[in-house]
Scaffold this active site. Structure first.
Site, PDB file in Angstrom:
ATOM      1  N   ASP A 161       0.830  -1.209   0.000  1.00 39.86           N
ATOM      2  CA  ASP A 161       0.000   0.000   0.000  1.00 39.86           C
ATOM      3  C   ASP A 161       0.865   1.260   0.000  1.00 39.86           C
ATOM      4  O   ASP A 161       1.965   1.261   0.560  1.00 39.86           O
ATOM      5  CB  ASP A 161      -0.914  -0.028   1.244  1.00 39.86           C
ATOM      6  CG  ASP A 161      -2.069   0.944   1.112  1.00 39.86           C
ATOM      7  OD1 ASP A 161      -2.308   1.463   0.003  1.00 39.86           O
ATOM      8  OD2 ASP A 161      -2.739   1.186   2.129  1.00 39.86           O
ATOM      9  N   ASN A 216     -10.383  -2.904  -6.816  1.00 38.02           N
ATOM     10  CA  ASN A 216      -9.512  -2.017  -7.619  1.00 38.02           C
ATOM     11  C   ASN A 216     -10.018  -1.813  -9.053  1.00 38.02           C
ATOM     12  O   ASN A 216      -9.602  -0.877  -9.731  1.00 38.02           O
ATOM     13  CB  ASN A 216      -8.077  -2.555  -7.671  1.00 38.02           C
ATOM     14  CG  ASN A 216      -7.325  -2.399  -6.373  1.00 38.02           C
ATOM     15  OD1 ASN A 216      -6.418  -3.168  -6.073  1.00 38.02           O
ATOM     16  ND2 ASN A 216      -7.672  -1.393  -5.584  1.00 38.02           N
ATOM     17  N   SER A 259      -8.531  -5.200   4.425  1.00 30.37           N
ATOM     18  CA  SER A 259      -8.961  -4.907   3.046  1.00 30.37           C
ATOM     19  C   SER A 259      -9.338  -6.146   2.233  1.00 30.37           C
ATOM     20  O   SER A 259      -8.907  -6.304   1.082  1.00 30.37           O
ATOM     21  CB  SER A 259      -7.872  -4.112   2.308  1.00 30.37           C
ATOM     22  OG  SER A 259      -7.668  -2.878   2.924  1.00 30.37           O
TER      23      SER A 259
HETATM   24  C1  FPP Z   1      -1.866   0.080  -3.453  1.00 32.66           C
HETATM   25  O1  FPP Z   1      -1.410   1.404  -3.454  1.00 32.66           O
HETATM   26  C2  FPP Z   1      -1.293  -0.643  -4.582  1.00 32.66           C
HETATM   27  C3  FPP Z   1      -1.994  -1.226  -5.591  1.00 32.66           C
HETATM   28  C4  FPP Z   1      -3.477  -1.196  -5.655  1.00 32.66           C
HETATM   29  C5  FPP Z   1      -1.335  -1.894  -6.717  1.00 32.66           C
HETATM   30  C6  FPP Z   1      -0.086  -2.668  -6.388  1.00 32.66           C
HETATM   31  C7  FPP Z   1       0.706  -2.792  -7.642  1.00 32.66           C
HETATM   32  C8  FPP Z   1       2.053  -2.785  -7.721  1.00 32.66           C
HETATM   33  C9  FPP Z   1       2.901  -2.781  -6.545  1.00 32.66           C
HETATM   34  C10 FPP Z   1       2.779  -2.771  -9.036  1.00 32.66           C
HETATM   35  C11 FPP Z   1       2.498  -3.853 -10.018  1.00 32.66           C
HETATM   36  C12 FPP Z   1       2.477  -5.233  -9.456  1.00 32.66           C
HETATM   37  C13 FPP Z   1       3.315  -6.246  -9.821  1.00 32.66           C
HETATM   38  C14 FPP Z   1       3.101  -7.573  -9.218  1.00 32.66           C
HETATM   39  C15 FPP Z   1       4.438  -6.096 -10.746  1.00 32.66           C
HETATM   40  P1  FPP Z   1      -2.453   2.576  -3.654  1.00 32.66           P
HETATM   41  O2  FPP Z   1      -2.504   2.922  -5.098  1.00 32.66           O
HETATM   42  O3  FPP Z   1      -3.772   2.208  -3.064  1.00 32.66           O
HETATM   43  O4  FPP Z   1      -1.770   3.719  -2.815  1.00 32.66           O
HETATM   44  P2  FPP Z   1      -2.510   4.903  -2.022  1.00 32.66           P
HETATM   45  O5  FPP Z   1      -3.331   4.267  -0.947  1.00 32.66           O
HETATM   46  O6  FPP Z   1      -1.369   5.703  -1.476  1.00 32.66           O
HETATM   47  O7  FPP Z   1      -3.329   5.661  -3.045  1.00 32.66           O
END
Ligand code: FPP
Length: 264
Positions: free
Chosen positions: A36, A84, A212
């Site tokens: 996250d 998502n 979550s």
């Molecule tokens: C949460 O951060 C992250 C995600 C929903 C996506 C995770 C994806 C990656 C780490 C990259 C691609 C994956 C792979 C396996 C190569 P957020 O966007 O919710 O952050 P925030 O809460 O600060 O907005």
């Protein structure tokens, strides 16, 4: 069928100096991570959310390597939840691009180090080309046995439980199963994580203290660790802090501390 890698015959875990703080026998067999904070990391730097995810994908590379070196047999990463899908389509598409790039760039390393890729979730919902690439990577790595890398994609803990319930109900209708025979072990075998031990440790980055909708059934006795660091900045040092903290804990599984001491 998933074969759980066995590391019990390894008495040294790495030449890396940082792992000296760890007790090999007390390593978690299964670590799950809620990655996250990509968006907030980007926002702080006046970058787009997509840049944040790109940096997050780099952390995935680093942490998978670190877990392999340390000797964690199963690593499960929450890469994309069912919820998502509600994000702006540009962001969703960028995430699938990053996943595709990751699968292409890491295949050699997965083969070299015998890492088996596995997906948890309704992956038929992924864009066709991504689904095909994912499926072919899973096929190519299927007999690797040193480590399992689970990617949770289009995953929801509640819908995983509903899906298992539907399958169990169908098995009862065909008389494969009697309702009264259903127990926790049988239920677990109908989940995406069939034949894997439950996570010993859940790490969530970015300071948020929520599950979550992740691995709801499997986390009954998982130790929780929240790191204040945003995922794009999560490195081996922060992983080590989580593992050291985990190793200090006493896991009682409902028993008394005294009973657990006697078992040891
Ligand atoms: C949460 O951060 C992250 C995600 C929903 C996506 C995770 C994806 C990656 C780490 C990259 C691609 C994956 C792979 C396996 C190569 P957020 O966007 O919710 O952050 P925030 O809460 O600060 O907005």
């Amino acid at each position: 069928m998933v074969t759980v890698p066995n590391i019990s015959d390894k008495n040294t875990i790495s030449e890396q100096p940082t792992t000296e703080r760890l007790t090999p026998e007390k390593l978690p067999q299964h670590v799950a991570i809620i990655m996250d904070g990509n968006g907030r990391w980007a926002q702080q730097r006046k970058l787009s959310r997509i840049e944040g995810h790109r940096a997050g994908a780099e952390s995935v590379r680093v942490i998978v390597r670190a877990c392999r070196r340390i000797g964690i047999p199963i690593l499960t990463l929450y890469a994309f939840s069912k919820e998502n899908w509600q994000r702006p389509s540009r962001e969703v598409q960028a995430l699938w691009r990053l996943l595709s790039n990751y699968l292409k760039s890491e295949l050699d390393e997965m083969m070299e180090h015998s890492i088996r890729l596995n997906a948890l979730g309704d992956i038929t919902e992924l864009p066709k080309a991504v689904y095909r690439l994912l499926q072919s990577t899973m096929d190519k790595t299927a007999s690797n046995h040193e480590m399992i890398l689970n990617l949770a994609l289009s995953y929801s803990g509640r819908s995983e439980i509903v899906r298992a319930t539907q399958k169990l109900a169908a098995a009862c209708l065909t008389k494969e199963l009697e309702p009264g025979d259903i127990n926790e072990a049988i239920f677990s075998s109908y989940l995406f994580t069939a034949n894997m031990p439950d996570p010993d440790l859940l790490i969530r980055t970015s300071g948020e203290q929520r599950i979550s909708n992740f691995l709801l059934w499997q986390m009954a006795y998982t130790e929780l660790y929240v790191s204040p660091v945003y995922w794009p900045e999560f490195r081996e040092e922060q992983l080590m802090e989580a593992l050291v903290d985990y190793q200090r804990r006493e896991r009682r599984f409902g028993k008394t501390g005294e009973q657990k001491q006697k078992e040891v």
